[in-house]
Scaffold this motif. Structure first.
Motif, mmCIF file in Angstrom:
data_model
loop_
_atom_site.group_PDB
_atom_site.id
_atom_site.type_symbol
_atom_site.label_atom_id
_atom_site.label_comp_id
_atom_site.label_asym_id
_atom_site.label_seq_id
_atom_site.Cartn_x
_atom_site.Cartn_y
_atom_site.Cartn_z
ATOM 1 N N GLY A 70 -3.745 -9.343 29.857
ATOM 2 C CA GLY A 70 -3.368 -7.948 29.690
ATOM 3 C C GLY A 70 -3.460 -7.506 28.242
ATOM 4 N N LYS A 121 7.081 -8.221 33.247
ATOM 5 C CA LYS A 121 6.262 -7.038 32.969
ATOM 6 C C LYS A 121 4.838 -7.420 32.587
ATOM 7 N N TRP A 160 1.457 -6.384 34.561
ATOM 8 C CA TRP A 160 0.429 -5.545 33.937
ATOM 9 C C TRP A 160 -0.890 -6.299 33.821
ATOM 10 N N TYR A 211 -2.557 -6.517 37.236
ATOM 11 C CA TYR A 211 -3.050 -5.217 37.696
ATOM 12 C C TYR A 211 -4.315 -4.814 36.949
ATOM 13 N N GLU A 271 -2.903 4.802 33.386
ATOM 14 C CA GLU A 271 -1.961 3.744 33.755
ATOM 15 C C GLU A 271 -1.742 2.775 32.597
ATOM 16 N N ALA A 272 -2.779 2.495 31.815
ATOM 17 C CA ALA A 272 -2.617 1.650 30.633
ATOM 18 C C ALA A 272 -1.694 2.318 29.620
ATOM 19 N N MET A 313 1.869 1.936 30.793
ATOM 20 C CA MET A 313 2.367 0.590 30.501
ATOM 21 C C MET A 313 2.785 0.477 29.041
#
Length: 476
Positions: free
Chosen positions: A181, A242, A246, A249, A264-265, A268
């Motif tokens: 991530g 978390k 992340w 995903y 969405e990034a 986060m």
């Protein structure tokens, strides 16, 4: 058409299958070797083919036991053969070479770790191509946003496969998902070519920023920071939860659709800032807490809600924790605050700070440094966005000999990746860092888990002899 994530997901599925097979093997009450020895030592007693009279009861019982033994031994043979041809779910912690050996399959799927690096390397290559053309990778991804809608069902399935694998239940898996991530976040911000991009990795071999010939087969020393501990560290557990979510995903999006959702990034990233403001700007680990404990008694100034202080007390450390509970413009740089958080930029004098405080955080600020100079001084992210006067005010009032500083430091940060951020990091002002380096000597550094875009560390400094003599002369 095979997607870049498919072979890796296949490996994870095989690893899960091996876990099931091994659990079946472990469920037998007798070992394979013991059953084999018993079969060799006890040939069956078989009656004549034309035997018509019922055999004695004891003969029947013996034959039944022997048949049960044959069945059990045959089952174990089949299970052991199947397990030997599937990758192990996870090797013993710290034995990365064995992990690679057990995960090795024929052909291009050499190991799930190497395959993961290959998946991320595709993103790195696309980013590099964009940069060489003077384009932004994030803008290219934005133009492909419709692809995410069409691929949504397949992305969900890929995420579910990742979320149900050993990747989310082991420290090794947490490390891999967290660094994956972080790698995608760095690429999104144009930091893929940054000299310190490899420093965000827990397992270098799986990082797209590591040269394959230089990547070590041993776990990075920072891998141990994710190990579960007793007493538990809730904030560390939250970080792992978390970051693995992340990471999984974003991997699912990239692996299936070859693009990422920028919105969405961004969500986060904003959530990570909210979590840090609610708990602590750096995540405590057992190794870091043990290092601080060696320099007890402690005084922490700017302790926030007391997350670190509470964890230290739970481990028997003598800690005094102070914080200014209300926002004060006296120590802040309003322009810097605006850059790190829109919410903080709008606060007024006297607004409560941080989240719910742990018990034991006393009211007090830099003025406490002089009266508690017989203790080790701990400072964590005292200067918002790397500017302000809080840190330097604490330092100048402190006459003790040991500093424990938690956060970023110049020469080892991602610097001004966003407009207005200083190259010296967002934890301590440049003036503070220069004064510490002038009067203290660095004796130990411990890396900490990093939220996206940050390279936190715990550093222990001891006052130089010459600085100590000068301080004593001033006191006289």
């Amino acid at each position: 058409m095979e997607k870049p994530l498919d072979p890796w997901l296949d490996l994870l599925a095989l690893a899960a299958l091996r876990t099931v097979l091994q659990s079946k093997i472990d469920a037998y009450t007798t070992s394979f070797d013991a059953d084999e020895a018993e079969l060799a030592a006890s040939p069956p007693t078989v009656g004549a083919a034309n035997e018509t009279a019922p055999p004695p009861a004891e003969v029947v019982a013996t034959r039944r036991r022997w048949l049960a033994l044959v069945l059990r031994f045959s089952e174990q043979q089949i299970l052991r053969a199947a397990a030997a041809r599937t990758p192990r779910e996870n090797a013993p912690a710290g034995n990365f070479a064995e992990c690679l050996t057990l995960l090795r399959l024929p052909g291009p799927r050499a190991s799930s770790y190497i395959r993961l690096r290959e998946v991320l390397a595709l993103a790195q290559a696309q980013d590099a191509m964009c940069r060489s053309s003077g384009l932004s990778w994030s803008k290219l991804l934005a133009r492909r946003s419709a692809t995410l809608v069409d691929a949504a069902p397949r992305i969900s399935r890929a995420y579910e496969r990742l979320a149900s694998s050993w990747m989310t239940t082991t420290d090794e898996g947490n490390a891999l998902l967290a660094q994956s991530g972080s790698a995608l976040f760095l690429l999104l911000s144009g930091l893929g070519a940054h000299a310190y991009a490899p420093n965000a990795a827990f397992v270098p071999l799986a990082s797209p920023f590591q040269n394959a010939g230089q990547a070590s087969l041993e776990f990075n020393r920072s891998f141990k920071m994710l190990m579960s501990t007793e007493p538990e560290l809730p904030y560390l557990n939250l970080y792992k939860s978390k970051m693995r979510m992340w990471g999984a995903y974003l991997l699912a999006q990239w692996g299936v659709a070859r693009t990422l959702s920028l919105s969405e990034a961004n969500t986060m990233q904003q959530e990570s800032l909210a979590l840090r403001n609610a708990h602590a700007w750096s995540v405590p680990t057992e190794h870091a807490l043990a290092a601080v404990a060696r320099y007890s008694p402690i005084v922490e100034l700017g302790a926030g809600n007391g997350t670190w202080a509470s964890a230290l007390r739970a481990r028997g450390v003598d800690v005094l924790a102070f914080d200014t509970p209300l926002w004060s413009a006296e120590f802040s740089d309003s322009s810097a605050v605006a850059r790190i958080s829109v919410d903080l930029a709008a606060v007024e004098e006297g607004t409560p700070l941080m989240g719910q405080r742990h018990g034991g955080v006393l009211q007090g600020g830099p003025e406490m440094a002089s009266s508690e100079s017989d203790r080790t001084l701990v400072l964590m992210w005292p200067d918002y966005a790397g500017r302000g006067r809080y840190g330097i005010s604490c330092l100048r009032g402190y006459s003790g000999s040991v500093l424990v500083l938690v956060g970023e430091w110049r020469g080892a940060t991602f610097g001004s990746y966003s407009a207005g951020l200083p190259e010296t990091g967002q934890s301590f002002s440049a003036e503070f860092q220069a004064e510490v380096e002038d009067g203290f000597e660095l004796v130990e550094e411990i890396p900490l888990p990093n939220w996206p875009y940050f390279l936190d560390r715990l550093a222990i400094w001891k006052r130089k002899v010459s600085a100590t003599k000068e301080l004593c002369a001033k006191d006289v």
